[in-house]
Write a protein that holds these residues in place. Structure first.
Motif, mmCIF file in Angstrom:
data_model
loop_
_atom_site.group_PDB
_atom_site.id
_atom_site.type_symbol
_atom_site.label_atom_id
_atom_site.label_comp_id
_atom_site.label_asym_id
_atom_site.label_seq_id
_atom_site.Cartn_x
_atom_site.Cartn_y
_atom_site.Cartn_z
ATOM 1 N N CYS B 20 -3.321 -6.571 -5.303
ATOM 2 C CA CYS B 20 -3.359 -7.312 -4.033
ATOM 3 C C CYS B 20 -3.269 -8.816 -4.255
ATOM 4 O O CYS B 20 -3.956 -9.379 -5.089
ATOM 5 C CB CYS B 20 -4.640 -6.981 -3.270
ATOM 6 S SG CYS B 20 -4.844 -7.967 -1.783
ATOM 7 N N CYS B 26 -0.626 -6.870 5.427
ATOM 8 C CA CYS B 26 -1.160 -5.593 5.912
ATOM 9 C C CYS B 26 -1.905 -5.799 7.229
ATOM 10 O O CYS B 26 -1.780 -4.995 8.159
ATOM 11 C CB CYS B 26 -2.064 -4.954 4.874
ATOM 12 S SG CYS B 26 -3.316 -6.053 4.188
ATOM 13 N N CYS B 76 2.983 -3.961 2.766
ATOM 14 C CA CYS B 76 2.500 -4.548 1.512
ATOM 15 C C CYS B 76 3.632 -4.742 0.512
ATOM 16 O O CYS B 76 4.321 -3.801 0.166
ATOM 17 C CB CYS B 76 1.416 -3.680 0.894
ATOM 18 S SG CYS B 76 0.856 -4.361 -0.686
HETATM 19 S S1 SF4 Z 1 -0.291 -6.547 2.138
HETATM 20 FE FE1 SF4 Z 1 -2.526 -6.462 2.057
HETATM 21 S S2 SF4 Z 1 -2.971 -5.167 0.288
HETATM 22 FE FE2 SF4 Z 1 -0.841 -5.803 0.086
HETATM 23 S S3 SF4 Z 1 -0.920 -7.639 -1.183
HETATM 24 FE FE3 SF4 Z 1 -0.959 -8.335 0.944
HETATM 25 S S4 SF4 Z 1 -3.147 -8.526 1.440
HETATM 26 FE FE4 SF4 Z 1 -3.011 -7.281 -0.434
#
Ligand code: SF4
Ligand SMILES: Cc1cc2nc3c(=O)[nH]c(=O)nc-3n(C[C@H](O)[C@H](O)[C@H](O)COP(=O)(O)OP(=O)(O)OC[C@H]3O[C@@H](n4cnc5c(N)ncnc54)[C@H](O)[C@@H]3O)c2cc1C
Ligand code: SF4
Lengths: 420, 408
Positions: B20, B26, B76
């Motif tokens: 992450c 997300c 993500c």
């Molecule tokens: S989408 Fe959410 S889980 Fe994926 S890298 Fe970004 S913050 Fe992290």
């Protein structure tokens, strides 16, 4: 066989533009994406060139491009394609109700979330700070109750420095009724502003500003976080007309509402033109026949699927987004076509210790070098594939962050690749 | 006994939280966060806690809001299996806490259906019972949204209907995974699938040793039971794989569970191997088409279809094969609804305390459908279809039904 004229890999700003410009030429296009790119993290303003190699502020980006080193992407793209790409983009944005301001031969200054000013070339009306600063005498900084990362006092402090002590500054806090539960985000507020209740409550609260109570209404400028609706420009227009003066949004920390507006606009346009968008599929390899790529291999939930095309546009975002990876030091790899990757050799040149210094970061220039058609070349300058084009943050030889050129390079390279 | 070799640690979803970047994509794409201010969102829940590899005891209570729609996974950029981390954490929570009463019923639809079908006239009485139960407010007091109709049982199961079909025999075979919804509630969709496969020269096998894919168990935190289902189903899939016969599903949530979520949740190598032998029905037809083997002798339909792409199909990374197959349907025009998650997410929208959120998420889709004036709304997912019907009065169908009709 799944076959299209053009397969675009990567759904960031560069990939979306490459797909759109290709589809507008009547090509059948498949867009393969894995995760959101950086468009929804950045403010959707188009930086073309903010600083030169020595970190001097650039006043005229178009002119400054002439003096860039030969390996810089703009040198390959050329100013003609850059200008055409801007026309293309602003026309698409205007048609979809997000008119952009700006010009390639001067900078526009847009306010950031902390009240400093940042140079950029093109911004939607709602963010076009310096276009509306002249003549403003009273600045109202609008905060939102419960919104994280909005610091009225720091903003006043910084805006005083950038706009002048001679103006009056007022901080006004808007109540949205969204509090309770978690911290709210600009996106939550923008969704509320999509409703009639939201716009009407917001404008009523702005109308209570001290600064509006006497003197010329048009002297007043409201500075607001990026909250004026999730789509298009209608909300911005409604609010400005209800308060009777200019309102300007600031850039912000991710996620960015204006980045999302721009993303939504581009995706809607792609759908309209019948582009096949395949989400959540990581491209892991390619099939080649001599100097031609014939197909890319994409990972599904449990299998692989091949996408055949005459032409491939690689918009996988370089280091930041996984288009280029480096498992072993000094061995950066482009995973799909195994293209040669340029990087600054020698650990001592790789990075400079100060993260925010006036020298570019060596590693940030890592990327793929191309010829003037944006097709990849090896160390000796020889083209390695004839039907693959490289765009956006994948390109080597520039540091987008240091020179403020991210979306500019992405737009111009994507447009040019689509036109080839 | 099945082989319990585990997938390499770097590849395992349970450790994917390590990747992450805190980019917030997300959260920006989570439909529940958009509808409910009480949900703190995926980034703060799954990756943040997942990074501790569930070693710590602190539970993020708002995790209860997650619907497992997987919009976060798609957004993500770093390959974090956000929703799966949520589900793993939910299961951890229920190891130490009691389930709400309704969870048992919502998770065990298959068990109920089996019971009902074992009784003479059981389905008739059960349907009647559900109507009465609903009007007496019994469901409501159990914690189930009283506004919803429970899906009615069909008088015959798909397995019973299947036995009546006379298929032309063929060397080319597929195993059909009907899932609970088709087997107990909408067997006609399974019948349509058999017809389409037959028209393409395939014989369909029904393997009655399969059980429910386990999706309703996973989302309510009954992970150990889901694991048992997974082991059984994986063993069956591998049995067919050894014979070179693919397993095909028409429900996009079943197929995602079989092909990907088992592997993510339980991390066993065999699950990954089994996943490779599972296809969605239209994905399979698209593969035939790619080889020039799709039967295009189709009668004209002359209809405009509005297509709601289920979230779990989007998560499968195969695009929209319905759209490419429907290009062969003379006169058919397909428009994507493109209005996000429907809000139902399996049994999520049936929960009384989630009903309002579920309907709020669906608003965009509902107004899109109402404004579209399409002849038919199509969608592969049974619970999306229920939600669409509930929110719009439209009567959506599975695209395979349209195709089957065109093979008349
Ligand atoms: S989408 Fe959410 S889980 Fe994926 S890298 Fe970004 S913050 Fe992290
Ligand atoms: C926080 C932040 C703020 C910024 N602010 C600004 C700003 O204000 N103005 C400005 O001009 N620029 C800004 N930039 C820079 C700008 O965002 C980028 O330089 C530019 O948009 C790059 O676009 P791209 O499409 O090349 O790459 P990306 O946006 O990184 O997109 C790459 C895409 O490819 C996908 N991808 C990667 N590998 C694969 C694969 N194998 N298969 C399929 N898909 C794949 C990724 O998931 C992603 O969707 C900012 C950048 C960041 C990170
Ligand atoms: S699965 Fe859906 S509801 Fe759950 S966190 Fe992800 S996007 Fe939100």
């Amino acid at each position: 066989m799944i076959r299209s004229d053009v397969v675009v890999i990567g759904g960031g700003f560069a990939g979306l533009i490459a797909a759109l410009a290709s589809a507008k030429r009547g090509k059948s296009v498949t867009l393969l994406t894995y995760g959101e790119g950086t468009l929804t993290l950045n403010s959707g303003v188009i930086d073309v060139l903010g600083f030169d190699e020595n970190h001097n502020a650039v006043e005229n980006p178009l002119a400054a491009i002439e003096n860039l080193p030969a390996d810089h992407p703009y040198k390959k793209i050329g100013t003609k394609a850059l200008e055409e790409s801007i026309d293309f983009f602003t026309a698409v944005a205007r048609k979809n109700h997000i008119p952009y301001h700006g010009s390639l031969d001067r900078q526009m200054m847009v306010p950031t979330a902390v009240g400093t000013l940042k140079p950029t070339c093109f911004a939607p009306h709602s963010l076009s700070g310096s276009e509306v600063f002249p003549g403003k005498k009273r600045i109202v900084i609008v905060g939102i109750k419960g919104l994280k990362d909005f610091y009225g006092d720091i903003m006043v402090e910084n805006l005083k420095k950038s706009l002048g002590e001679d103006k009056s500054y007022e901080v006004l806090e808007v109540e949205t009724g969204l509090t309770g539960g978690r911290d709210i985000t600009t996106q939550d507020v923008a969704r509320w502003m999509d409703t009639d209740e939201g716009t009407s409550s917001f404008s009523k609260q702005l109308l209570k500003a001290e600064s509006l109570q006497n003197g010329n209404t048009t002297d007043v400028l409201f500075v607001v976080p990026q909250v004026l609706g999730t789509k298009g420009h209608a909300c911005y227009q409604t609010i400005s007309s209800r308060v009777g003066t200019d309102v300007v949004e600031t850039t912000c920390l991710p996620p960015s509402v204006n980045g999302m507006r721009l993303q939504a606009l581009l995706i809607d346009s792609l759908r309209e033109l019948g582009v096949d968008i395949v989400e959540n599929t990581k491209v892991v390899g390619a099939e080649k026949d001599g100097t031609q790529a014939t197909a890319v291999i994409a990972q599904t939930a449990s299998n692989q699927k091949r996408y055949y095309a005459k032409k491939f546009i690689l918009a996988t975002g370089g280091f930041y987004s996984g288009g280029i990876t480096m498992r072993d030091f000094e061995q950066p790899k482009e995973m799909i076509f195994d293209l040669p990757v340029y990087f600054v050799k020698g650990e001592e040149n790789w990075s400079n210790k100060e993260l925010f210094s006036n020298k570019p970061q060596g590693f940030a220039k890592t990327g793929i070098l191309t010829d003037e058609t944006l097709r990849p070349v090896d160390e000796s300058g020889k083209r390695v594939l004839d039907n693959v084009y490289v765009v956006g943050r994948n390109l080597g030889g520039y540091d987008f962050c240091f020179e403020h050129s991210g979306n500019g390079v992405a737009l111009a390279s994507a447009y040019k690749a689509a036109m080839m | 006994m099945s082989d319990k070799t585990m997938i390499d640690e770097e590849e395992r979803a349970i450790y994917s939280g390590d990747h992450c970047l805190s980019c917030t994509s997300c959260m920006a794409n989570c439909p529940v966060m958009a509808a409910a201010k009480d949900y703190r969102g995926p980034k703060l829940v799954a990756p943040a806690h997942g990074r501790m590899h569930f070693s710590e005891d602190d539970t993020e209570l708002s995790l209860d809001f997650c619907s497992n729609c997987k919009s976060c996974d798609r957004a993500c950029p770093s390959g974090v299996a956000v929703s799966t981390l949520n589900m793993l954490q939910r299961a951890e929570y229920y190891k130490k806490h009691p389930h709400p009463q309704r969870d048992d019923m919502l998770a065990h639809a298959e068990k109920m259906a089996k019971l009902v079908n074992a009784l003479p006239l059981g389905t008739t009485f059960a349907n009647l019972g559900m109507k009465i139960g609903r009007s007496l407010g019994m469901f409501d007091s159990m914690g189930i949204a009283g506004e919803r109709e429970m899906p009615a049982y069909a008088s015959n199961t798909f397995a019973q209907e299947f036995r009546k079909i006379k298929q032309p025999s063929s060397d080319k075979k597929v195993v059909f995974f009907p899932g609970c919804s088709i087997n107990y509630n909408e067997p006609h969709i399974g019948v349509a699938f058999v017809k389409v496969m037959n028209a393409n020269g395939y014989e369909v096998i029904l393997d009655e040793a399969f059980n429910c894919c386990g999706s309703p168990l996973v989302v309510t935190g009954y992970l150990d039971e889901a694991h048992e289902h997974a082991e059984n189903n994986v063993e069956r899939i591998l049995y067919w794989k050894r014979q070179g016969i693919p397993v095909v599903a028409t429900c996009t949530s079943c197929s995602l569970m079989l092909r990907k979520e088992y592997e993510e949740l339980f991390g066993e190598e065999a699950m990954k191997e089994a996943g490779e032998n599972v296809y969605d029905a239209f994905e399979f037809l698209e593969m035939l088409d790619a080889e020039g083997k799709f039967n295009t002798k189709l009668a004209p339909v002359n209809e405009k279809f509005l297509y709601h792409v289920p979230c779990h199909l989007k998560a499968a990374g195969i695009g929209t094969p319905v759209v490419s197959i429907f290009r062969h349907l003379p006169g058919a025009k397909v428009e994507l609804a493109d209005a996000g998650c429907c809000g139902m997410s399996g049994n999520y929208g049936f929960k009384k305390d989630k009903y309002e959120i579920s309907m709020k998420i669906g608003e965009k889709l509902f107004s899109r459908i109402k404004a579209a004036h399409a002849d038919d709304v199509i969608c592969e997912c049974p619970t999306c279809r229920m939600q669409i019907q509930h929110g719009t009065q439209a009567e959506p169908c599975h695209p395979i039904e349209i195709l089957a009709k065109a093979y008349q």
